[in-house]
Design a protein around this motif. Structure first.
Motif, PDB file in Angstrom:
ATOM      1  N   LYS A 214      20.893  35.706 -36.119  1.00 14.38           N
ATOM      2  CA  LYS A 214      22.235  36.122 -36.528  1.00 14.38           C
ATOM      3  C   LYS A 214      22.173  37.190 -37.611  1.00 14.38           C
ATOM      4  O   LYS A 214      22.981  38.129 -37.619  1.00 14.38           O
ATOM      5  CB  LYS A 214      23.038  34.916 -37.011  1.00 14.38           C
ATOM      6  N   GLU A 215      21.208  37.073 -38.525  1.00  8.03           N
ATOM      7  CA  GLU A 215      21.088  38.056 -39.608  1.00  8.03           C
ATOM      8  C   GLU A 215      20.768  39.447 -39.061  1.00  8.03           C
ATOM      9  O   GLU A 215      21.423  40.431 -39.436  1.00  8.03           O
ATOM     10  CB  GLU A 215      20.001  37.622 -40.585  1.00  8.03           C
ATOM     11  N   THR A 216      19.763  39.549 -38.177  1.00  8.86           N
ATOM     12  CA  THR A 216      19.409  40.869 -37.625  1.00  8.86           C
ATOM     13  C   THR A 216      20.541  41.416 -36.759  1.00  8.86           C
ATOM     14  O   THR A 216      20.778  42.625 -36.729  1.00  8.86           O
ATOM     15  CB  THR A 216      18.115  40.797 -36.807  1.00  8.86           C
ATOM     16  N   PHE A 217      21.246  40.528 -36.062  1.00  8.02           N
ATOM     17  CA  PHE A 217      22.383  40.954 -35.238  1.00  8.02           C
ATOM     18  C   PHE A 217      23.453  41.607 -36.101  1.00  8.02           C
ATOM     19  O   PHE A 217      23.955  42.697 -35.774  1.00  8.02           O
ATOM     20  CB  PHE A 217      22.946  39.754 -34.482  1.00  8.02           C
ATOM     21  N   LEU A 218      23.807  40.973 -37.202  1.00 11.27           N
ATOM     22  CA  LEU A 218      24.844  41.516 -38.079  1.00 11.27           C
ATOM     23  C   LEU A 218      24.392  42.804 -38.759  1.00 11.27           C
ATOM     24  O   LEU A 218      25.195  43.727 -38.959  1.00 11.27           O
ATOM     25  CB  LEU A 218      25.230  40.467 -39.132  1.00 11.27           C
ATOM     26  N   ILE A 219      23.098  42.888 -39.092  1.00 15.98           N
ATOM     27  CA  ILE A 219      22.571  44.127 -39.671  1.00 15.98           C
ATOM     28  C   ILE A 219      22.714  45.278 -38.679  1.00 15.98           C
ATOM     29  O   ILE A 219      23.136  46.391 -39.048  1.00 15.98           O
ATOM     30  CB  ILE A 219      21.091  43.939 -40.084  1.00 15.98           C
ATOM     31  N   ASN A 220      22.397  45.019 -37.406  1.00 15.11           N
ATOM     32  CA  ASN A 220      22.528  46.066 -36.387  1.00 15.11           C
ATOM     33  C   ASN A 220      23.979  46.495 -36.205  1.00 15.11           C
ATOM     34  O   ASN A 220      24.264  47.690 -36.014  1.00 15.11           O
ATOM     35  CB  ASN A 220      21.955  45.586 -35.055  1.00 15.11           C
ATOM     36  N   LEU A 221      24.891  45.534 -36.250  1.00 13.37           N
ATOM     37  CA  LEU A 221      26.313  45.891 -36.157  1.00 13.37           C
ATOM     38  C   LEU A 221      26.712  46.855 -37.265  1.00 13.37           C
ATOM     39  O   LEU A 221      27.524  47.761 -37.064  1.00 13.37           O
ATOM     40  CB  LEU A 221      27.191  44.643 -36.243  1.00 13.37           C
ATOM     41  N   GLU A 222      26.120  46.668 -38.424  1.00  7.85           N
ATOM     42  CA  GLU A 222      26.473  47.483 -39.589  1.00  7.85           C
ATOM     43  C   GLU A 222      25.815  48.852 -39.563  1.00  7.85           C
ATOM     44  O   GLU A 222      26.446  49.868 -39.887  1.00  7.85           O
ATOM     45  CB  GLU A 222      26.066  46.736 -40.863  1.00  7.85           C
ATOM     46  N   LYS A 223      24.540  48.922 -39.166  1.00  7.83           N
ATOM     47  CA  LYS A 223      23.806  50.173 -39.340  1.00  7.83           C
ATOM     48  C   LYS A 223      23.819  51.103 -38.129  1.00  7.83           C
ATOM     49  O   LYS A 223      23.584  52.305 -38.273  1.00  7.83           O
ATOM     50  CB  LYS A 223      22.364  49.889 -39.752  1.00  7.83           C
ATOM     51  N   ARG A 224      24.107  50.590 -36.949  1.00  5.06           N
ATOM     52  CA  ARG A 224      24.108  51.464 -35.768  1.00  5.06           C
ATOM     53  C   ARG A 224      25.326  52.381 -35.784  1.00  5.06           C
ATOM     54  O   ARG A 224      26.462  51.912 -35.946  1.00  5.06           O
ATOM     55  CB  ARG A 224      24.113  50.639 -34.485  1.00  5.06           C
ATOM     56  N   PRO A 225      25.141  53.671 -35.594  1.00  4.82           N
ATOM     57  CA  PRO A 225      26.297  54.590 -35.561  1.00  4.82           C
ATOM     58  C   PRO A 225      27.186  54.311 -34.345  1.00  4.82           C
ATOM     59  O   PRO A 225      26.686  54.018 -33.255  1.00  4.82           O
ATOM     60  CB  PRO A 225      25.639  55.978 -35.438  1.00  4.82           C
ATOM     61  N   ASP A 226      28.483  54.405 -34.557  1.00  4.08           N
ATOM     62  CA  ASP A 226      29.456  54.265 -33.463  1.00  4.08           C
ATOM     63  C   ASP A 226      29.246  52.959 -32.698  1.00  4.08           C
ATOM     64  O   ASP A 226      29.241  52.929 -31.457  1.00  4.08           O
ATOM     65  CB  ASP A 226      29.360  55.458 -32.493  1.00  4.08           C
ATOM     66  N   PHE A 227      29.085  51.865 -33.431  1.00  6.10           N
ATOM     67  CA  PHE A 227      28.740  50.590 -32.798  1.00  6.10           C
ATOM     68  C   PHE A 227      29.363  49.447 -33.592  1.00  6.10           C
ATOM     69  O   PHE A 227      29.288  49.409 -34.816  1.00  6.10           O
ATOM     70  CB  PHE A 227      27.212  50.433 -32.779  1.00  6.10           C
ATOM     71  N   ASP A 228      29.999  48.518 -32.871  1.00  4.50           N
ATOM     72  CA  ASP A 228      30.510  47.301 -33.498  1.00  4.50           C
ATOM     73  C   ASP A 228      30.566  46.202 -32.449  1.00  4.50           C
ATOM     74  O   ASP A 228      30.045  46.361 -31.337  1.00  4.50           O
ATOM     75  CB  ASP A 228      31.865  47.525 -34.185  1.00  4.50           C
ATOM     76  N   ILE A 229      31.203  45.091 -32.751  1.00  2.00           N
ATOM     77  CA  ILE A 229      31.196  43.947 -31.841  1.00  2.00           C
ATOM     78  C   ILE A 229      31.848  44.288 -30.502  1.00  2.00           C
ATOM     79  O   ILE A 229      31.503  43.707 -29.451  1.00  2.00           O
ATOM     80  CB  ILE A 229      31.889  42.719 -32.502  1.00  2.00           C
ATOM     81  N   LEU A 230      32.770  45.258 -30.485  1.00  2.00           N
ATOM     82  CA  LEU A 230      33.436  45.625 -29.237  1.00  2.00           C
ATOM     83  C   LEU A 230      32.501  46.356 -28.270  1.00  2.00           C
ATOM     84  O   LEU A 230      32.845  46.543 -27.096  1.00  2.00           O
ATOM     85  CB  LEU A 230      34.665  46.495 -29.525  1.00  2.00           C
ATOM     86  N   ASN A 231      31.324  46.766 -28.741  1.00  2.00           N
ATOM     87  CA  ASN A 231      30.343  47.363 -27.840  1.00  2.00           C
ATOM     88  C   ASN A 231      29.673  46.322 -26.947  1.00  2.00           C
ATOM     89  O   ASN A 231      28.984  46.680 -25.988  1.00  2.00           O
ATOM     90  CB  ASN A 231      29.265  48.113 -28.624  1.00  2.00           C
TER      91      ASN A 231
END
Length: 381
Positions: A214-231
């Motif tokens: 869950k920690e790495t998942f949330l980090i990726n949501l934050e740091k990936r450009p043009d990316f959030d849970i709706l992706n």
């Protein structure tokens, strides 16, 4: 990371040298990349990484190092070695990914790989002893280095082909009928725990898949450009989540740019544009322009069922069609049954070797590593 200049030991007066380089060389590196397009079936294309070639290493790795190949003081080539946490035999381990190797035409066959071997493979980060690289099929110069040893360069890793990466470039044309068996929708915050559970089950059984919780998942949501849970898209069967798939527009840092169409492909492009005007699908890019594409970086479905994956891809395809995208890019190793999910799409394959590398000869030769289903994230190649 990789900021200082450092000469690798070379014969005195040698015309070519290897030095550590960093972001101050970004523009020169991008120019070399643009001078190194690939040609396939009448299409000349550049895998452009503008505006920052260091974006992918920073998104993917814990640590990376970059070597420049110099002719006197002119940068004529470069390569990178990335380190990140991934699964090996079901356990987290730091591995290396050798990538982004580009050399100007006039400086090829000058031994960059051998000359840079001490820089890359001596005293590896966290004593890493396992990694991989991807080499497109037909790239004979790069393929010639597979399992090639040289007694003068003792730090070269042992290597062998363990599988093939099949990238499906799905062209978006007519709208497709969506699944009645599975409900596919965009994910929400409340779905995160179930998404992580599905992805972890998928990733932990696949060599090179990135460590996920869950920690790495949330980090990726934050740091990936043009990316959030709706992706993320999820597939449900009677209110139970049975599949997940991410869809990511990476064009802000990575573009598939058309350099040249053959005469035949120019004609096909013009016909395609004509039909697009009539039937409402997007025009293909002109020479010098990039495809507007969506990449599939992560996916997992129950029982590796291609029907679930197909339902996810059709929903993503139709949503992308509404937004005038040209392509969906989906890839996996050649024996992955989920590749069957694109069976009824119009697509073109790009095939590459997946090369296992190790400083430990026994890991290559004695089948100590489960190589049955390697995982390659095509969004960060």
């Amino acid at each position: 990371m990789a900021q200082s200049f450092r000469h690798i030991n070379m014969a005195k007066g040698n015309l070519y040298t290897v030095r550590e380089i960093g972001k101050e060389w970004n523009n020169e590196m991008l120019e070399i990349l643009k001078q190194s397009p690939i040609e396939s079936k009448g299409l000349t294309i550049c895998f452009d990484k503008s505006p920052d070639i260091f974006m992918i290493p920073e998104l993917k790795s814990q640590y990376y190092k970059c070597a420049g190949f110099f002719k006197n003081d002119e940068l004529t080539g470069f390569g990178m070695l990335l380190f990140y946490q991934a699964y090996v035999n079901g356990e987290p381990k730091t591995i290396a990914h050798f990538c982004n190797v580009y050399v100007k035409k006039e400086s090829r066959n000058r031994g960059f790989y051998f000359r840079a071997s001490d820089f890359f493979f001596k005293n590896l980060y966290k004593d890493t002893n396992l990694g991989y690289t991807i080499i497109m099929k037909g790239n004979k110069a790069a393929e010639s280095h597979i399992n090639r040893r040289n007694p003068k360069f003792k730090n070269l890793p042992y290597s062998k082909v363990i599988s093939y990466l099949i990238v499906k470039n799905v062209l978006i044309t007519f709208r497709k009928k969506e699944s009645k068996e599975y409900l596919v929708r965009q994910a929400g915050i409340s779905d995160i725990d179930k998404i992580v559970s599905l992805l972890r089950k998928e990733f932990s059984n696949r060599l090179f898949a990135p460590l996920i919780n869950k920690e790495t998942f949330l980090i990726n949501l934050e740091k990936r450009p043009d990316f959030d849970i709706l992706n993320y898209y999820i597939a449900e069967d009677r209110d139970k989540i049975v599949g997940v798939c991410a869809a990511w527009d990476t064009n802000s840092f990575k573009q598939n740019r058309i350099i040249r169409y053959s005469k035949k492909l120019k004609l096909i492009r013009n016909l395609y544009s004509l039909f697009g005007t009539i039937f409402g699908f997007p025009s293909l890019p002109r020479e010098g322009e990039a495809f507007k594409d969506i990449v599939i970086p992560e996916y997992a479905v129950m029982d590796r069922n291609p029907k679930i994956m197909n339902a996810l891809l059709i929903k993503i395809y139709n949503d992308c069609r509404n937004k005038n995208y040209n392509m969906i890019i989906f890839g996996s190793c050649y024996n992955d049954p989920l590749l069957k999910a694109v069976k009824r799409f119009f697509y073109q394959n790009i095939v590459s070797n997946i090369i296992l590398g190790s400083t430990d000869k026994s890991l290559i030769e004695e089948n100590k590593i489960d190589i049955s289903l390697p995982y390659i994230d095509v969004s960060l190649l």
